[in-house]
Design a protein around this motif. Structure first.
Motif, short mmCIF file in Angstrom:
data_model
loop_
_atom_site.label_atom_id
_atom_site.label_comp_id
_atom_site.label_asym_id
_atom_site.label_seq_id
_atom_site.Cartn_x
_atom_site.Cartn_y
_atom_site.Cartn_z
N VAL A 144 0.98 -1.04 -0.21
CA VAL A 144 -0.33 -0.27 -0.02
C VAL A 144 0.75 1.56 0.04
O VAL A 144 1.67 1.33 0.56
N ILE A 145 0.40 1.86 -1.11
CA ILE A 145 1.45 3.42 -1.07
C ILE A 145 0.98 4.20 0.16
O ILE A 145 -0.17 4.58 0.56
N PRO A 146 2.36 4.89 0.88
CA PRO A 146 1.87 4.74 2.55
C PRO A 146 1.29 6.21 2.18
O PRO A 146 1.02 7.14 3.21
N VAL A 147 1.71 7.03 1.39
CA VAL A 147 1.44 8.50 1.47
C VAL A 147 -0.61 9.00 0.43
O VAL A 147 0.24 8.42 -0.52
N PRO A 148 -1.39 8.65 1.32
CA PRO A 148 -2.15 8.98 0.56
C PRO A 148 -2.87 10.21 0.36
O PRO A 148 -1.70 11.08 0.33
N THR A 149 -3.83 10.47 -0.92
CA THR A 149 -3.65 11.74 -1.99
C THR A 149 -4.93 12.76 -0.98
O THR A 149 -5.23 12.28 0.40
N ASN A 150 -4.76 14.08 -0.74
CA ASN A 150 -5.38 15.02 0.02
C ASN A 150 -5.98 16.48 -0.91
O ASN A 150 -6.03 17.17 -0.75
N ILE A 151 -6.59 15.15 -1.67
CA ILE A 151 -7.48 16.61 -2.88
C ILE A 151 -8.95 17.31 -2.29
O ILE A 151 -9.01 18.54 -2.40
N SER A 152 -9.23 17.22 -0.65
CA SER A 152 -10.16 17.73 -0.05
C SER A 152 -9.87 18.39 0.73
O SER A 152 -10.05 19.61 0.83
N GLY A 153 -7.74 18.75 0.37
CA GLY A 153 -7.32 19.41 1.55
C GLY A 153 -6.88 20.42 0.29
O GLY A 153 -5.16 20.65 1.52
N SER A 154 -6.88 20.44 -0.81
CA SER A 154 -6.33 21.35 -1.82
C SER A 154 -6.77 22.00 -2.56
O SER A 154 -8.28 21.92 -2.47
N LYS A 155 -6.12 23.31 -3.73
CA LYS A 155 -6.79 24.43 -3.72
C LYS A 155 -7.75 23.56 -5.44
O LYS A 155 -7.11 22.88 -6.22
N SER A 156 -9.06 23.63 -5.48
CA SER A 156 -9.66 22.98 -6.50
C SER A 156 -10.87 23.80 -7.13
O SER A 156 -11.25 25.29 -6.14
N SER A 157 -10.61 24.03 -8.66
CA SER A 157 -12.31 24.13 -8.82
C SER A 157 -12.42 23.71 -9.30
O SER A 157 -12.38 22.66 -10.27
N VAL A 158 -13.97 23.37 -9.48
CA VAL A 158 -15.39 22.68 -9.72
C VAL A 158 -15.85 23.10 -10.04
O VAL A 158 -17.22 24.88 -10.03
N TRP A 159 -16.20 23.01 -11.95
CA TRP A 159 -17.77 23.17 -12.51
C TRP A 159 -18.74 22.43 -13.01
O TRP A 159 -18.23 21.66 -13.25
N LEU A 160 -19.87 23.20 -12.81
CA LEU A 160 -20.77 21.87 -13.94
C LEU A 160 -20.87 22.12 -15.30
O LEU A 160 -21.06 23.89 -15.54
N HIS A 161 -20.87 21.04 -15.74
CA HIS A 161 -21.26 21.47 -16.96
C HIS A 161 -22.51 20.62 -17.90
O HIS A 161 -23.02 19.66 -17.48
N ARG A 162 -23.24 21.46 -18.97
CA ARG A 162 -24.49 21.04 -19.32
C ARG A 162 -24.61 21.16 -21.01
O ARG A 162 -26.14 21.12 -20.87
N GLU A 163 -23.53 21.40 -21.28
CA GLU A 163 -23.86 21.52 -22.47
C GLU A 163 -23.45 20.27 -23.70
O GLU A 163 -23.46 20.53 -24.74
N ALA A 164 -22.54 19.20 -22.90
CA ALA A 164 -23.29 17.89 -23.58
C ALA A 164 -23.86 17.55 -24.08
O ALA A 164 -25.18 18.13 -24.44
N LYS A 165 -24.11 16.57 -25.81
CA LYS A 165 -24.33 16.68 -26.62
C LYS A 165 -25.95 15.50 -26.18
O LYS A 165 -27.10 15.80 -26.48
N SER A 166 -25.30 15.12 -24.47
CA SER A 166 -26.14 13.64 -24.63
C SER A 166 -27.25 14.41 -23.49
O SER A 166 -28.54 13.64 -23.36
N GLY A 167 -26.90 15.43 -23.44
CA GLY A 167 -27.73 16.22 -21.93
C GLY A 167 -28.00 15.91 -20.79
O GLY A 167 -28.31 16.43 -19.61
N ILE A 168 -26.43 15.03 -20.24
CA ILE A 168 -26.19 15.16 -19.14
C ILE A 168 -25.16 15.64 -18.01
O ILE A 168 -23.96 16.05 -18.71
N PRO A 169 -25.79 16.22 -17.25
CA PRO A 169 -25.12 17.33 -16.55
C PRO A 169 -23.60 16.68 -16.35
O PRO A 169 -24.19 15.48 -15.65
N HIS A 170 -22.67 17.25 -15.50
CA HIS A 170 -21.78 16.20 -14.95
C HIS A 170 -20.28 17.33 -14.63
O HIS A 170 -20.62 18.79 -15.41
#
Length: 419
Positions: free
Chosen positions: A109-135
């Motif tokens: 097991v890799i001893p150092v886990p990730t910490n994206i919860s405690g990292s700078k992040s920018s999150v965006w919702l896209h609704r422009e897909a041809k399928s119409g599925i928001p993601h």
């Protein structure tokens, strides 16, 4: 629910795309900011990227300084979601992502886990897909707020497992379950197509399936013998080997299945009927705004693929060719190979080389001729270009890289140029 992740070096391009500021985005009004974490709120893509660059500036050894993620729940689960609901989904996913245990090459097991919860992040919702599925699209800094690095080993596996975990926690059906639940109906549609077919032929089978909304794509070997097939319907793909009962719809057994459904007609046929020779149905022609290649791109290729549809082992890749921007879905192992071929730390023109190699790989362009009119793929030359049926995708990418190197040359950052 599905998710994918990739550590990348082109953070500003990713931020422009995710935020809708990229010129490649036709409907930025369908993109919504969900949250910016550990940063001032409301900044544009350039400001967000600057914040992340400052966080990683003391680690010049990190080639890929951001993580790009995409999270796509099934539409039926998010129809009434508010911005707060999407924020909570991101928080749940990030927590599940950080909890994953990943093994190294020695099975430890890799001893150092990730910490994206405690990292700078920018999150965006896209609704422009041809399928119409928001993601959701997210860009996360590789250095967390404690100054530790987010390990990117097997990062795509972390994303896949986290999506499955969150889906189970919420009682949602997973991507795998959705796919498996559709197989019985697809199998029945195939059987119905065989019942409607008066005389066996792959061409007739394709026509009957087309009437039911499917596209049939045949897989042939060097001798032009059909070894398998894939059905496309919307964004779903089904292999012939996973359809039917007892593998009775595989390429090697489907004719016998048709004979069992038409015993009288089969007896009238020659005992050794000659297999009709047909061409693999080409995808429909689209405009460049839809970023689809023209249908004639692979007309001389024994095997060709445009990489225009998402699959679990593929990552969305943006590239530019002849002044136009393209989106394709390319296997991660192939992208890793390309990054090794053209290392941005060594080459001044690495981006141009990568763009041209990807254009060759996805058949947007051919090294044997100019791109035909209309902005799609398609060489005017009669020479073949494409991946041989027995050629590994990585080997084909290496061929594409060699062709790109031959045409552009390798410009070392020292200013020396070698060909």
């Amino acid at each position: 629910m599905i998710a994918k992740a990739k550590s990348i070096s082109h953070g500003i391009r990713a931020m422009l795309y995710v935020s809708g500021e990229s010129r490649n985005k036709k409907h930025p009004e369908k993109i919504t900011r969900i949250c910016d974490n550990f940063m001032p709120q409301g900044m544009d893509a350039s400001g967000i990227w600057t914040e992340m660059k400052f966080a990683t500036m003391d680690r010049p050894d990190i080639k890929n300084n951001v993580i790009r993620l995409e999270i796509s729940p099934a539409m039926e689960h998010t129809g009434d979601f508010t911005v707060e609901d999407w924020q909570q989904l991101w928080n749940d996913f990030a927590a599940a992502f950080d909890k994953q245990e990943i093994l190294n090459d020695d099975g430890e097991v890799i001893p150092v886990p990730t910490n994206i919860s405690g990292s700078k992040s920018s999150v965006w919702l896209h609704r422009e897909a041809k399928s119409g599925i928001p993601h959701l699209h997210a860009v996360v800094c590789r250095i967390d707020e404690n100054g530790d690095i987010n390990n990117d080993h097997a990062i795509h596996i972390r994303a896949h497992r986290a999506a499955e975990q969150v889906a189970r926690q919420r009682g949602w059906t997973t991507a795998k379950h959705i796919h498996e639940s559709r197989i019985p109906q697809v199998s029945e549609d195939c059987m119905e197509a065989l019942r409607e077919l008066d005389e066996w032929s792959w061409e007739g089978y394709a026509e009957k399936l087309a009437a039911k909304g499917y596209e049939l794509h045949l897989r042939k070997d060097k001798k032009d013998v059909i070894r398998g097939y894939v059905l496309h319907k919307g964004s779903s793909r089904f292999k012939g080997s996973e359809l039917g009962k007892g593998r009775n719809l595989t390429a090697s057994r489907i004719e016998r299945t048709w004979e069992k459904l038409h015993p009288g007609q089969a007896e009238q046929e020659s005992p050794t009927p000659k297999q009709p020779v047909i061409t693999t149905p080409n995808p429909s022609v689209h405009t460049e705004s839809e970023q689809k290649p023209q249908a004639d791109a692979g007309r001389n290729n024994p095997v060709y693929e445009y990489y225009t549809e998402w699959q679990p082992d593929r990552l969305r890749t943006e590239f530019e060719y002849a002044g136009k921007n393209y989106d394709r879905y390319i296997p991660e192992k192939v992208l890793d190979c390309l990054n090794n071929e053209f290392d941005f730390r060594e080459l001044a023109n690495w981006q141009a080389l990568q763009n041209l190699a990807i254009a060759f790989f996805t058949l947007v362009a051919s090294p044997y001729g100019e791109v035909s009119g209309g902005g799609g793929g398609g060489s005017q030359s009669d020479l073949k270009w494409g991946r041989d049926p027995e050629e590994d995708e990585i080997e084909f990418m290496r061929r594409c890289a060699r062709e790109a190197s031959h045409r552009l040359g390798l410009q070392k950052k020292s200013g020396m140029k070698r060909k």
